[in-house]
Design an enzyme around this catalytic site. Structure first.
Site, PDB file in Angstrom:
ATOM      1  N   LYS A 556       4.652  -6.058   3.970  1.00  0.00           N
ATOM      2  CA  LYS A 556       3.915  -5.285   2.960  1.00  0.00           C
ATOM      3  C   LYS A 556       4.274  -5.884   1.618  1.00  0.00           C
ATOM      4  O   LYS A 556       5.148  -6.747   1.545  1.00  0.00           O
ATOM      5  CB  LYS A 556       4.308  -3.805   2.994  1.00  0.00           C
ATOM      6  CG  LYS A 556       5.833  -3.576   2.996  1.00  0.00           C
ATOM      7  CD  LYS A 556       6.199  -2.099   3.086  1.00  0.00           C
ATOM      8  CE  LYS A 556       6.141  -1.513   4.465  1.00  0.00           C
ATOM      9  NZ  LYS A 556       5.065  -0.562   4.677  1.00  0.00           N
ATOM     10  N   ARG A 557       3.603  -5.467   0.536  1.00  0.00           N
ATOM     11  CA  ARG A 557       4.004  -5.940  -0.786  1.00  0.00           C
ATOM     12  C   ARG A 557       5.492  -5.654  -1.015  1.00  0.00           C
ATOM     13  O   ARG A 557       6.024  -4.646  -0.536  1.00  0.00           O
ATOM     14  CB  ARG A 557       3.160  -5.256  -1.862  1.00  0.00           C
ATOM     15  CG  ARG A 557       1.734  -5.769  -1.926  1.00  0.00           C
ATOM     16  CD  ARG A 557       1.675  -7.235  -2.297  1.00  0.00           C
ATOM     17  NE  ARG A 557       2.005  -7.460  -3.688  1.00  0.00           N
ATOM     18  CZ  ARG A 557       1.134  -7.806  -4.625  1.00  0.00           C
ATOM     19  NH1 ARG A 557      -0.132  -7.985  -4.315  1.00  0.00           N
ATOM     20  NH2 ARG A 557       1.519  -7.990  -5.870  1.00  0.00           N
ATOM     21  N   LYS A 562       9.308   0.517  -1.746  1.00  0.00           N
ATOM     22  CA  LYS A 562       9.114   0.289  -0.314  1.00  0.00           C
ATOM     23  C   LYS A 562      10.432  -0.073   0.388  1.00  0.00           C
ATOM     24  O   LYS A 562      10.514  -0.117   1.606  1.00  0.00           O
ATOM     25  CB  LYS A 562       8.079  -0.813  -0.091  1.00  0.00           C
ATOM     26  CG  LYS A 562       6.678  -0.421  -0.582  1.00  0.00           C
ATOM     27  CD  LYS A 562       5.693  -1.569  -0.425  1.00  0.00           C
ATOM     28  CE  LYS A 562       4.341  -1.313  -1.064  1.00  0.00           C
ATOM     29  NZ  LYS A 562       3.461  -0.428  -0.264  1.00  0.00           N
TER      30      LYS A 562
HETATM   31  C1  26V Z   1      -2.864  -0.627  -9.297  1.00  0.00           C
HETATM   32  C2  26V Z   1      -2.966  -1.520 -10.307  1.00  0.00           C
HETATM   33  C3  26V Z   1      -2.516  -1.115 -11.631  1.00  0.00           C
HETATM   34  C4  26V Z   1      -3.116  -1.964 -12.702  1.00  0.00           C
HETATM   35  C5  26V Z   1      -3.011  -3.424 -12.372  1.00  0.00           C
HETATM   36  C6  26V Z   1      -3.657  -3.791 -11.089  1.00  0.00           C
HETATM   37  C7  26V Z   1      -3.480  -2.776 -10.051  1.00  0.00           C
HETATM   38  C8  26V Z   1      -3.883  -3.109  -8.778  1.00  0.00           C
HETATM   39  C9  26V Z   1      -3.778  -2.205  -7.777  1.00  0.00           C
HETATM   40  C10 26V Z   1      -3.266  -0.970  -8.043  1.00  0.00           C
HETATM   41  C11 26V Z   1      -3.275  -0.031  -6.924  1.00  0.00           C
HETATM   42  C12 26V Z   1      -2.038   0.681  -6.696  1.00  0.00           C
HETATM   43  C13 26V Z   1      -2.302   1.738  -5.736  1.00  0.00           C
HETATM   44  C14 26V Z   1      -2.261   1.288  -4.302  1.00  0.00           C
HETATM   45  O1  26V Z   1      -2.442   0.158  -3.930  1.00  0.00           O
HETATM   46  N1  26V Z   1      -2.027   2.258  -3.470  1.00  0.00           N
HETATM   47  C15 26V Z   1      -1.914   2.079  -2.053  1.00  0.00           C
HETATM   48  O2  26V Z   1      -3.129   2.537  -1.488  1.00  0.00           O
HETATM   49  C16 26V Z   1      -3.119   2.472  -0.063  1.00  0.00           C
HETATM   50  C17 26V Z   1      -4.485   2.893   0.401  1.00  0.00           C
HETATM   51  O3  26V Z   1      -4.705   4.216   0.090  1.00  0.00           O
HETATM   52  C18 26V Z   1      -2.024   3.350   0.488  1.00  0.00           C
HETATM   53  O4  26V Z   1      -1.989   3.223   1.879  1.00  0.00           O
HETATM   54  C19 26V Z   1      -0.669   2.934  -0.088  1.00  0.00           C
HETATM   55  O5  26V Z   1       0.334   3.842   0.328  1.00  0.00           O
HETATM   56  C20 26V Z   1      -0.744   2.927  -1.595  1.00  0.00           C
HETATM   57  O6  26V Z   1       0.447   2.386  -2.149  1.00  0.00           O
END
Ligand code: 26V
Length: 826
Positions: A556-557, A562
């Protein structure tokens, strides 16, 4: 005219697949079969298959414009992590036999062509992959749907590991061309930036606003048709690419000003140059805001145009279309749709607001405060002056409602305002979404509860009816049928193939729980997958693995929440035990993979630590007999398809209350891994499905973590002082045991755990608090692994109970509760 069903037409074209392949090789690619490279043949095959898919699109399109009773689902997302498509399409179209026979004539095998495709890595992690699984399910179930996103020139960076460190390289995914997309230049739209909002009086004497003196860019759509399994209907993934209106300014060129001559082209090209590689860390970058506006504006214009074509009016937009926002990244859809309705379509505020707030729904994917988008007001106002003005008006009207509902409660106003006041005023995008959307959902039960009780508490009190949960899911087509062929075959032989479109069918596998020969076959399947992974690792990294060892995998990332750190600290603990002569009962291989955001120092240091520990462990002649540690570089969808099926143990160990859902956890379960995990995200629902004896739960619960934080009573330094095992491990890290050449290298990890040097508090993710419980749980797993029959039984039960975690179930819930759409074929 009677329409020949798409599948019928496909059957017909199928007979010509051979001809079609040669046609594309000779005429699309201008190559002959004797001298064409394998890559050329990959393209020819893909084009031949794409033709079959185009038929399905034409069929789907005719339904879109003939069936006004079907509401179209629009999934707006900055990310769609679709991975490779060749084999996925072959399976969905059910043409594997045909394709294999065809290739055989040319001495080719499908498995040699598949890896030639570059992954379309247009996403960071869970959020982007979820969007891709959703399109698969929507097409499979037969709903009309569009995914909208950006055609990034560079997808998520490629990760190299050099001397144990992550290095990033650009992902030029289109360098050889890309066979799956169709450019649609005739459907291009204009997207505006900057300029100013101007007030004027219209012909009826009304005061109106218009957005003028703008800087304009063309948005050109490229469509990828996403096939569903055995389905006539495709989902459309529409990728928008910016293009300058004037690519070259001859007047400027004549004046000798080359820079100005190409300025517009450069502006257009930079907007969508690259996917932002941060997940879960927000930085207010101007270019990112441009990306968000660019694709949202294009998508909205497209949706509006389509609805007008279908209904001739926008009055009932919400009857023909629904727009789901994948997190706040596309939140500008709200002011953009308001702007279109007010300024271009002549609606008054009330009707426009009714249309917007009945059309748009919002999914939240994180509670981590550092990931929440808050745009600096001056930046937004400068780039999108009219949108800013609309947001101000939305806020003013909303705060009036708040004041009415909670008279005299100023705190509510401060909390809920779309604007955060301060030295620099900010626009809180989650608040904007919560005000404007008719539905707000989290992605697991726990996550939705946390939204209601903390992150969006005030909005929940104001609009309880908007809140709902939609637990995530994954598509079994990619994550079992495609990625684990021997398991798919075993299951189909046992219970038939209905599980492919109804994952609850897997329950029938419980008939075999006491069938030792079936359990042995299940064991053999796992072994095959472990060998496949071992072969990959040996070829790529030159590391030999013991396939009898227990494969314990965390992919995972890389993020502190995590807790890859917890995992590697435990590996160090096992290393110490072995060195002390306390030998483990089963040999184990710890496999890690994942990317860190390029600017995330701690995560990068954790990668280096894992690799440093790996080196010491693997080079120790005694220890390496019992444990091995591997970090597999460049984790992506295709690699996940090889790694996940090979897991005996799945590590899902985030600090309780931090992982919104997780979806990797579900993929492992579906492939028969046993989970060691915290009560976080969807792990809780996995526990509910499978029962406590069949999953290994450890650690503090979300409310316990919450309480410890609130009371400020967590003392990791005390744990360090009291627990000799932990002290020993941390002292090894602090004094450079794994890195004698640079003994100070990991001091920051030590100091962050004990003193919170780079964090709001010491050990903010409770690694030390959960360590003992984690280590004890590992002991139980170790014991169980010595009993293959019992192990395989639990593995089978996990598979059998994974039905809930199909994205088909998730999509049906979105449909029933939010989208209210109907299937094309009932
Ligand atoms: C946030 C941001 C913030 C600004 C910069 C670019 C960027 C790119 C992606 C994100 C998303 C963060 C949220 C995320 O990836 N959440 C994940 O979503 C999954 C699908 O619902 C979930 O299974 C994971 O637990 C959750 O961390």
């Amino acid at each position: 005219m009677t329409r020949v069903p798409a599948t019928k037409r496909t059957q017909k074209s199928l007979e010509n697949l051979d001809e079609s392949f040669i046609h594309h090789l000779n005429h699309t690619l201008a190559e002959d079969s004797a001298s064409a490279t394998t890559l050329a043949k990959y393209f020819a095959l893909s084009y031949a298959i794409r033709d079959l898919i185009a038929d399905r699109w034409l069929h789907t399109k005719s339904i879109i414009f003939n069936r006004r009773d079907l509401r179209i689902v629009n999934y707006l997302s900055m990310e769609f992590l679709i991975g490779r498509l060749l084999y996925n399409n072959v399976l969905n179209l059910k043409i594997e036999k045909h394709v294999e026979e065809l290739l055989e004539k040319y001495g080719l095998r499908l498995e040699d062509l598949i890896p030639l495709e570059e992954d379309a890595a247009l996403g960071n992690g869970g959020l982007g992959r979820l969007a891709a699984c959703f399109l698969d399910s929507l097409a499979t179930l037969g709903y009309l749907s569009y995914g909208y996103t950006i055609r990034y020139q560079y997808g998520l960076f490629k990760q190299l590991i050099e001397n144990g460190y992550q290095k990033e390289e650009p992902d030029d995914w289109q360098k050889n061309g890309y066979p799956w997309e169709f450019p649609k230049p005739e459907e291009a739209v204009v997207v505006k930036f900057f300029g100013r909002s101007e007030v004027y009086t219209d012909e009826n004497g009304w005061l109106k606003f218009r957005w003028v003196d703008t800087y304009n860019v063309i948005a050109v759509p490229y469509d990828i048709y996403i096939t569903g399994y055995n389905s006539e209907i495709v989902s459309v993934l529409r990728l928008w690419q910016p293009k300058a209106i004037s690519e070259f300014n001859f007047a400027e060129f004549e004046k000798g000003n080359y820079e100005k001559a190409v300025a517009e082209k450069n502006f257009a090209e930079k907007i969508c140059k690259v996917l932002y590689p941060n997940d879960a860390f927000y930085q207010g970058r101007e270019l990112r805001l441009m990306q968000e506006h660019f694709f949202v504006s294009a998508a909205l214009q497209d949706i509006v145009r389509r609805h007008k074509k279908r209904y001739g009016t926008l009055d009932n937009l919400y009857e023909g279309e629904v727009i789901q926002l994948n997190d706040t990244h596309p939140a500008l859809a709200i002011p953009e749709l308001m702007r279109i309705l007010l300024d271009e379509e002549g609606y008054g505020w009330e009707k426009a607001w009714e249309i917007v707030s009945k059309t748009i729904a919002y999914t939240n994917h994180t509670v981590m405060p550092e990931a929440l988008e808050k745009w600096e007001a001056p930046l937004l106002q400068h780039m999108l002056p009219r949108h800013y003005q609309i947001i101000e008006e939305i806020n003013a009207r909303f705060l009036k409602d708040v004041a009415e509902k909670f008279p005299g409660n100023l705190q509510k106003i401060v909390n809920m305002s779309i604007f955060e006041e301060g030295h620099i005023k900010k626009v809180r995008m989650a608040n904007l979404c919560s005000v404007a959307s008719f539905s707000i959902n989290g992605v697991s039960q726990l996550h939705t509860e946390i939204l209601k009780q903390s992150v969006l508490k005030d909005f929940y009190e104001m609009y309880p009816e908007k809140f709902n949960n939609k637990t995530n899911g994954v598509t079994q087509r990619r994550w079992l049928l495609e990625s684990n062929p021997p398991l798919a075959r075993l299951i189909t032989e046992a219970i038939g193939d209905r599980w492919i479109t109804d994952l609850y069918e897997l329950r029938k596998l419980e008939m075999f729980l006491d069938d030792t020969s079936f359990l042995e076959r299940l064991g053999a399947v796992k072994r095959w997958n472990k060998e496949r992974l071992a072969k990959y690792i040996s070829e790529k990294l030159g590391i030999t693995l013991d396939v009898d060892s227990m494969f314990d995998i965390q992919v995972k990332r890389i993020h502190e929440y995590k807790r890859q750190l917890l995992n590697i600290l435990h590996v160090i603990h096992l290393y110490n035990e072995i060195r002390d002569g306390k030998l483990p009962e089963v040999p184990r291989t710890f496999i890690f993979a994942g990317k860190s955001a390029p600017g995330y120092r701690m995560a990068k240091l954790i990668i280096k630590l894992i690799n440093s520990v790996a080196k010491v462990v693997n080079e120790d002649p005694v220890v390496s007999k019992y444990i091995r540690v591997v970090f597999v570089p460049n984790y992506n969808v295709s690699l996940a398809q090889i790694i996940i099926p090979a897991a005996n143990v799945s590590e899902q160990i985030s600090t309780a209350g931090t992982e919104a859902s997780g979806t990797g956890n579900m993929k492992f379960m579906l492939n028969g891994a046993l989970t060691i995990g915290t009560l976080d995200g969807a792990n809780i629902e996995m526990l509910e499905e499978v029962g406590a004896e069949n999953i290994f739960i450890f650690g503090l619960k979300a409310d316990e973590i919450e309480e410890a934080k609130r009371k400020g009573k967590y003392n990791p330094f005390g744990i360090y002082m009291d627990n000799v095992k932990i002290r020993r491990i941390l002292d090894m890290i602090r004094t450079g045991y794994f890195n004698p050449d640079e003994p100070e290298l990991f001091v920051d990890i030590f100091e962050n755990l004990l003193y919170g040097k780079y964090a709001p508090m010491p050990d903010q993710y409770f690694v030390l608090a959960d360590f003992e419980s984690y280590a004890e749980t590992h002991k139980k797993i170790e014991k169980l692994y010595q009993n293959p029959v019992e192990w395989n039984k639990k593995s089978l039960l996990n598979i059998a109970r994974s039905g809930k975690f199909s994205s088909d179930r998730t999509i049906e819930e979105y449909i029933a509760d939010i989208w209210k759409s109907k299937k094309v074929y009932e």
